[in-house]
Design an enzyme around this catalytic site. Structure first.
Site, PDB file in Angstrom:
ATOM      1  N   VAL A   9      36.352  23.681 -17.591  1.00 31.43           N
ATOM      2  CA  VAL A   9      37.090  22.784 -18.304  1.00 31.43           C
ATOM      3  C   VAL A   9      36.570  23.117 -19.771  1.00 31.43           C
ATOM      4  CG1 VAL A   9      35.071  21.312 -18.481  1.00 31.43           C
ATOM      5  CG2 VAL A   9      37.167  20.271 -19.026  1.00 31.43           C
ATOM      6  N   SER A  10      37.712  23.178 -20.773  1.00 29.04           N
ATOM      7  CA  SER A  10      37.351  23.264 -22.103  1.00 29.04           C
ATOM      8  C   SER A  10      37.032  21.852 -22.711  1.00 29.04           C
ATOM      9  CB  SER A  10      38.347  23.990 -22.632  1.00 29.04           C
ATOM     10  OG  SER A  10      39.562  23.103 -22.851  1.00 29.04           O
ATOM     11  N   THR A  11      36.564  22.194 -23.749  1.00 27.42           N
ATOM     12  CA  THR A  11      36.152  20.897 -24.572  1.00 27.42           C
ATOM     13  C   THR A  11      37.374  20.245 -24.691  1.00 27.42           C
ATOM     14  OG1 THR A  11      34.327  21.857 -25.570  1.00 27.42           O
ATOM     15  CG2 THR A  11      35.030  19.769 -26.443  1.00 27.42           C
ATOM     16  N   GLU A  13      40.493  20.232 -23.527  1.00 29.61           N
ATOM     17  CA  GLU A  13      40.925  19.682 -22.110  1.00 29.61           C
ATOM     18  C   GLU A  13      40.138  18.317 -21.587  1.00 29.61           C
ATOM     19  OE1 GLU A  13      42.984  23.524 -20.369  1.00 29.61           O
ATOM     20  OE2 GLU A  13      40.942  23.035 -20.065  1.00 29.61           O
ATOM     21  N   GLN A  14      38.992  18.352 -21.902  1.00 28.80           N
ATOM     22  CA  GLN A  14      38.263  17.021 -21.560  1.00 28.80           C
ATOM     23  C   GLN A  14      38.790  15.860 -22.447  1.00 28.80           C
ATOM     24  OE1 GLN A  14      34.055  17.823 -20.563  1.00 28.80           O
ATOM     25  NE2 GLN A  14      33.542  15.765 -20.681  1.00 28.80           N
TER      26      GLN A  14
END
Length: 484
Positions: A9-11, A13-14
């Site tokens: 997960v990327s920041t 996307e979260q």
């Protein structure tokens, strides 16, 4: 079957899609349990992009695949493991070599058949296209912000800080004071290293709290943002911010640096004779060469050296000009500078009323600069039109070529116009001569020579024939001086 659960997960996307580490882990664990798979390990990447395969946990999973610890790789979605078609091919090839399968918990992907492999490749292609398209949209959006005078973010240039509400760069008073000091010191004859030393001695540090160096000074001197023009993405956005120094001062600084680079090694090299190279004989016009004579032996065994200049034609008897001491040359030179300063000051006082109006050259300069900015803005509009399929590729190339030709013509006209501006402008000469005289005694011989080479074309001197004495110096005078 032993399963390796890959979670990424990327920041962003979260925050936008809720692809949290915990959510993915819960769903993948339940899916593996429903398939009666044994979970070998979790491979978790947090805040990492899928733009390439340089990821620690992904590399660790690959090693486990090679050693046979994993029979199937399970992901929440395909784009969790890769967004690149090329990377996908490499991953599938690695899995096939080690008899390992691939499974997405939320998508129907099956790598055990040719059709399944083809389908997963097509989906990866769309994922890559979306990523590249997003990057293009982001870049165009940032360019549009720049055109509107809004800073796109990142590190603010020295002398400015970022205003989050207005999304603009505003002058930082403390840093601006240091920036002006740097430009003023350099224009007064100090080199980059000496300027750095002076700024450090006055207690100023860089934004990071480190001492100034020649390189950091050079970065400041060559950055057009000091004059209000921001350099971004290979382009220079003119009048983007409020200037800290004038355009004239910035251009003079660039000219000064260029002159120092072009100066011959002999002229720029170490020298004890500041006037060598520019001092000319008032009788025959030949160059005066620096020499020295040695005095009597002192009590401590040392000898004094007395510097003087001799006409290069006097040796062969072609000129009767006698050698003249460096002290006399220095005194009459400063005397002439002070007289020229008074003359330019008088001329400036007479022209104060006239100088309140903007000259035709300045008006034309602003007009040409505005036209150049319009071309730069129009070039981006053509790119956006092509991206929106409003024009064809051929039309884009044709219009870009037309703009490029117009840009070259306007730039040439602007350069020619700037050269038409008088060199002996009273305002410039008063400031230049004042700085020159005030700082002359602070410079060593080498710095004096460099400053003279940059500021003065030639100095013609003559003197009476008699030699000077301790009580009465030899009378000399400057017959002509030409400034650059």
């Amino acid at each position: 079957m032993k399963a390796g659960l890959y979670i990424r997960v990327s920041t962003d996307e979260q925050a936008k899609h809720g692809f949290s580490i915990r959510a993915q882990k819960d769903k993948l664990t339940k899916f593996a349990t429903s398939q009666d798979w044994d979970i070998e390990d979790y491979y978790i990447e947090e805040g990492v992009s899928a733009k390439d395969m340089l990821r620690p946990e992904l590399s660790r999973m690959f090693e486990d695949i090679k050693t046979g610890k994993i029979d199937v790789v399970l992901v929440y979605k395909l784009d969790r493991i890769t967004r690149s078609v090329r990377d996908l091919y490499n991953i599938l090839d690695l899995l096939e070599q080690h008899n390992c399968k691939f499974k997405s918990a939320t998508e129907v992907y099956d790598t055990t058949s040719a059709i399944g492999r083809m389908f997963i490749t097509l989906v990866a292609s769309f994922a890559q296209f979306e990523r590249e398209n997003l990057g293009e949209r982001v870049r165009m959006g940032m360019e549009r912000m720049m055109e509107e005078g809004k800073f796109t973010g990142g590190i603010s240039p020295f002398g400015y800080h970022y205003n989050k509400e207005a999304k603009t760069l505003v002058i930082d008073d403390d840093e601006a004071q240091v920036l002006r000091l740097i430009f003023d010191s350099y224009m007064r004859g100090l080199g980059e290293e000496r300027t750095a030393k002076k700024v450090n001695q006055m207690g100023h540090t860089t934004r990071n709290g480190t001492t100034w160096t020649g390189k950091t000074i050079r970065d400041i001197l060559t950055n057009p943002v000091a004059a209000g023009h921001l350099r971004w993405g290979g382009e220079v956005y003119r009048n983007f911010v409020d200037p800290i120094i004038s355009e004239d001062q910035f251009q003079q600084c660039l000219k000064l640096r260029e002159s120092r680079r072009e100066m011959s090694p002999r002229a720029a090299g170490p020298s004890h004779y500041p006037f060598s190279g520019i001092l000319k004989c008032g009788r025959c016009g030949a160059a005066l060469k620096g020499q020295y004579r040695v005095g009597r032996v002192k009590e401590d065994g040392s000898r004094s050296k007395f510097k003087h200049y001799v006409c290069t034609k006097a040796r062969g008897g072609s000129c009767d000009f006698k050698q003249i001491s460096d002290t006399v040359v220095n005194d009459v030179f400063l005397k002439r500078l002070n007289q020229d300063l008074k003359d330019y000051q008088t001329a400036l006082d007479k022209e104060k009323d006239a100088q309140q109006e903007v000259s035709n050259i300045e008006k034309e300069t602003r007009y040409l600069e505005a036209q150049i900015n319009k071309i730069q803005s129009r070039k981006r509009k053509w790119q956006l039109a092509y991206a929106d399929e409003a024009i064809t590729l051929e039309e884009l190339k044709e219009r870009t070529a037309e703009d490029r030709e117009a840009h070259e013509i306007l730039t040439k006209q602007l350069d020619e116009l700037k050269q038409e501006q008088p060199d002996a402008d009273p305002v410039y000469m008063v400031d230049a001569l004042t700085d020159f005289i005030e700082n002359w005694h602070e410079l060593d011989d080498q710095e004096k020579k460099i400053t003279l080479q940059l500021f003065v074309e030639r100095v013609v001197i003559d003197a009476e024939d008699r030699r000077g004495t301790k009580t009465q110096l030899r009378q000399a005078w400057i017959t002509d001086i030409v400034y650059k």
